[in-house]
Design an enzyme around this catalytic site. Structure first.
Site, short mmCIF file in Angstrom:
data_model
loop_
_atom_site.label_atom_id
_atom_site.label_comp_id
_atom_site.label_asym_id
_atom_site.label_seq_id
_atom_site.Cartn_x
_atom_site.Cartn_y
_atom_site.Cartn_z
N GLU A 160 -30.25 44.96 69.46
CA GLU A 160 -28.87 45.21 69.03
C GLU A 160 -28.43 44.06 68.14
OE1 GLU A 160 -25.89 45.68 72.11
OE2 GLU A 160 -24.28 45.89 70.61
N GLU A 172 -26.40 47.67 80.20
CA GLU A 172 -26.06 46.43 79.49
C GLU A 172 -25.80 45.29 80.47
OE1 GLU A 172 -22.45 48.18 77.24
OE2 GLU A 172 -23.53 46.98 75.76
N ASP A 207 -21.39 53.41 73.39
CA ASP A 207 -21.41 52.03 73.90
C ASP A 207 -20.38 51.85 75.01
OD1 ASP A 207 -22.14 49.39 74.02
OD2 ASP A 207 -21.32 48.82 72.07
P1 C2E Z 1 -21.11 45.13 72.74
O1 C2E Z 1 -21.50 45.98 71.59
O2 C2E Z 1 -20.90 45.82 74.04
O3 C2E Z 1 -22.21 44.01 72.85
C1 C2E Z 1 -22.69 43.49 74.06
C2 C2E Z 1 -22.05 42.17 74.36
O4 C2E Z 1 -22.48 41.71 75.63
C3 C2E Z 1 -22.43 41.08 73.38
O5 C2E Z 1 -21.33 40.20 73.28
C4 C2E Z 1 -23.58 40.39 74.09
O6 C2E Z 1 -23.83 39.08 73.65
C5 C2E Z 1 -23.08 40.42 75.51
N1 C2E Z 1 -24.15 40.36 76.49
C6 C2E Z 1 -25.40 40.83 76.39
N2 C2E Z 1 -26.11 40.61 77.52
C7 C2E Z 1 -25.28 39.95 78.36
C8 C2E Z 1 -25.42 39.45 79.70
O7 C2E Z 1 -26.46 39.55 80.32
N3 C2E Z 1 -24.34 38.85 80.25
C9 C2E Z 1 -23.17 38.72 79.57
N4 C2E Z 1 -22.17 38.11 80.18
N5 C2E Z 1 -22.99 39.18 78.31
C10 C2E Z 1 -24.04 39.80 77.72
P2 C2E Z 1 -20.86 39.61 71.90
O8 C2E Z 1 -22.03 39.30 71.04
O9 C2E Z 1 -19.88 38.53 72.19
O10 C2E Z 1 -20.11 40.84 71.24
C11 C2E Z 1 -18.94 41.32 71.79
C12 C2E Z 1 -18.54 42.63 71.17
O11 C2E Z 1 -18.18 42.45 69.80
C13 C2E Z 1 -19.65 43.68 71.15
O12 C2E Z 1 -19.76 44.31 72.40
C14 C2E Z 1 -19.17 44.60 70.06
O13 C2E Z 1 -18.18 45.46 70.56
C15 C2E Z 1 -18.49 43.63 69.11
N6 C2E Z 1 -19.42 43.34 68.01
C16 C2E Z 1 -20.38 42.39 67.93
N7 C2E Z 1 -21.01 42.47 66.74
C17 C2E Z 1 -20.43 43.49 66.06
C18 C2E Z 1 -20.64 44.07 64.78
O14 C2E Z 1 -21.52 43.69 63.99
N8 C2E Z 1 -19.82 45.10 64.40
C19 C2E Z 1 -18.85 45.58 65.24
N9 C2E Z 1 -18.09 46.58 64.83
N10 C2E Z 1 -18.64 45.06 66.47
C20 C2E Z 1 -19.42 44.04 66.88
MG MG Z 2 -22.82 47.35 71.37
MG MG Z 3 -21.63 47.34 74.92
#
Ligand code: C2E
Ligand code: MG
Ligand code: MG
Length: 448
Positions: free
Chosen positions: A224, A398, A341
């Site tokens: 991802e 996730e 998601d």
């Molecule tokens: P998401 O799409 O649900 O992404 C999963 C989030 O959970 C990511 O946070 C990831 O780093 C985090 N995560 C993964 N495994 C674990 C784990 O084991 N424990 C915990 N505590 N967290 C975990 P991140 O990278 O901070 O991204 C947050 C949200 O921001 C994403 O949720 C998504 O909704 C948004 N996002 C990130 N990148 C993009 C992008 O390129 N475009 C868009 N539109 N939204 C994005």
């Molecule tokens: Mg996602």
């Molecule tokens: Mg997600």
């Protein structure tokens, strides 16, 4: 100080065209400013504050689109009548924008009184409107500011606008009265917005990649892409913050295109059986250009659409289901797969799963993190898995952080997993390193 909507007789409005809104007969923006200035002059030597407020109709544009302009105008006239009727002899209502109304309450001296009156106005505006055969309901948001004697009319109205902006952000039907902290927060947002705009044009936002693994073999099946941004002055800004700003301030299109370009270039260097999963924001599913933009980037970077998955959330589908369905259909046409998601946190409507075809469902971290010590979470996950099997959808859990969680999910029949247990998001180069290691040696859990 508001009169009851039905008990006040219509008041005579000034006839001066320069100050009148031709549609509703209320005063216009100029009249609003003029009235505020006059009152400020009157109160120059008087310590009594007064209140101004701005009302914005929630969801007026869709009504215009759905029922036509004439119906929209008709509703605006009715809104104006209700507002005028609600004003007492000191207060005035004006129409200051398409669906924005300004009001001035000279005898309102406190924040509490201003909010109470704004709430009454919202209530009055929420009663149904007759438009031809139909009945339409509207809600409204209000921002207020109090004048204490040290700013211009424009400054005061801007404060009410800032408060209105906050009210809109907190959802429909909210009232917010301006505070200094609000102003500071608004300034911070604007600073961040400017920095983000600059970063997007300079190509400084990067995708990182988190492995999604097959829970049986523990090998990666895809990654991802997760956006990462570090600003010179602001430091590392989390995606939950800057993606929200990008959405709100209309930068999400260019930001997302930059990320998809970089992500597909990086993923082009991975073994061909690995997919790239890419998040789309809700506002992108309302914009009919989104599909075309994605396809043209794939074309430019030569990435096979069949290796791309798009992650969307229920919020994204909900705001305009017809538009979202069309974009999704266009993407699926060329072989792009679509995942739902964060399942389980939002509305999680089962009807949506029937109407909308998703290839994959991602179970939200909230359930996974409590699977070991919370019976309801366990049952919910098992129900989701059974449902996905019946609907022919793949599943990824996730946020897996512990081995025991992975074991439990596997035992329940969950095929895919993602989480810190298998690897944190890494930049493009480190991802190549991760792949080299994981494809070479025996598959094993690892912390990146
Ligand atoms: P998401 O799409 O649900 O992404 C999963 C989030 O959970 C990511 O946070 C990831 O780093 C985090 N995560 C993964 N495994 C674990 C784990 O084991 N424990 C915990 N505590 N967290 C975990 P991140 O990278 O901070 O991204 C947050 C949200 O921001 C994403 O949720 C998504 O909704 C948004 N996002 C990130 N990148 C993009 C992008 O390129 N475009 C868009 N539109 N939204 C994005
Ligand atoms: Mg996602
Ligand atoms: Mg997600």
């Amino acid at each position: 100080m508001l009169a009851k909507a039905d008990s006040s007789a219509p008041r005579k409005e000034p006839t001066d065209l320069v100050f009148t809104d031709p549609l509703t007969g209320l005063g216009n923006h100029r009249r609003f400013v003029d009235k505020v200035e006059r009152l400020q002059a009157e109160r120059a030597d008087d310590p009594a504050p007064f209140a101004v407020g701005i009302i914005d109709l929630d969801g007026f544009k869709p009504i215009n689109d759905l029922f036509g302009r004439a119906a929209g105008d008709n509703i605006l006239v009715q809104v104006a009548l209700r507002l005028r009727a609600a004003m007492d002899e000191h207060s005035i209502a004006t129409r200051i924008g398409a669906d924005e109304f300004g009001f001035l309450l000279p005898m309102t001296f406190s924040v509490a009184a201003a909010s109470a009156q704004a709430r009454t106005l919202i209530e009055i505006l929420s009663a149904p409107y007759d438009v031809g055969e139909r009945t339409v309901r509207l809600s409204a948001s209000v921002g207020c500011a109090l004048f204490y004697g040290d700013e211009s009319a424009d400054e005061l109205i801007n404060k009410a606008e800032t408060a209105l902006y906050q009210a809109k952000r907190s959802g429909r039907g909210a009232v917010v009265v301006y505070t200094q902290e609000m102003e500071d927060a608004a300034k911070r947002m604007t600073r961040m917005e400017q920095a983000l705009r600059r970063a997007v044009s300079a190509g400084e936002v990067e995708p990182h990649f988190q492995p999604i693994i097959d829970l049986r073999t523990r090998r990666p099946i895809g990654f991802e892409a997760l956006a990462r941004w570090t600003d010179r002055d602001l430091g590392r800004v989390p995606p939950s913050v800057f993606i929200a700003i990008a959405e709100e301030r209309g930068i999400i299109g260019p930001l997302s295109q930059l990320l998809l370009r970089k992500a597909t270039i990086a993923a082009g260097r991975w073994p061909a059986h690995l997919f790239l999963s890419f998040n789309l924001s809700p506002s992108q599913l309302v914009d009919q250009n989104t599909g075309q933009q994605i396809l043209s980037i794939l074309d430019q970077t030569g990435f096979d659409p069949r290796r791309l998955e798009i992650e969307i959330t229920e919020t994204g589908v909900m705001s305009d289901p017809t538009s979202a369905a069309k974009i999704v259909a266009d993407l699926r046409q060329v072989g792009i797969r679509v995942s739902l998601d964060d399942f389980g946190t939002g509305q999680s409507s089962l009807g949506r799963l029937r109407d909308f075809h998703f290839d994959k469902l991602k179970i939200d971290r909230a359930f996974v993190s409590s699977i070991l010590d919370d019976r309801p979470s366990e049952h919910i996950i098992r129900a989701i898995l059974a449902m996905c099997e019946g609907l022919g959808m793949d599943v990824v859990a996730e946020g897996i952080e512990e081995e025991a969680q992975a074991q439990r999910l596997l035992a329940f029949g969950c095929g895919g997993g993602q989480g810190y247990l298998f690897g944190k998001p890494l930049d493009a180069d480190a991802t190549l390193g991760y792949l080299r290691d994981s494809l070479r040696g025996p598959a094993q859990a690892r912390d990146a």
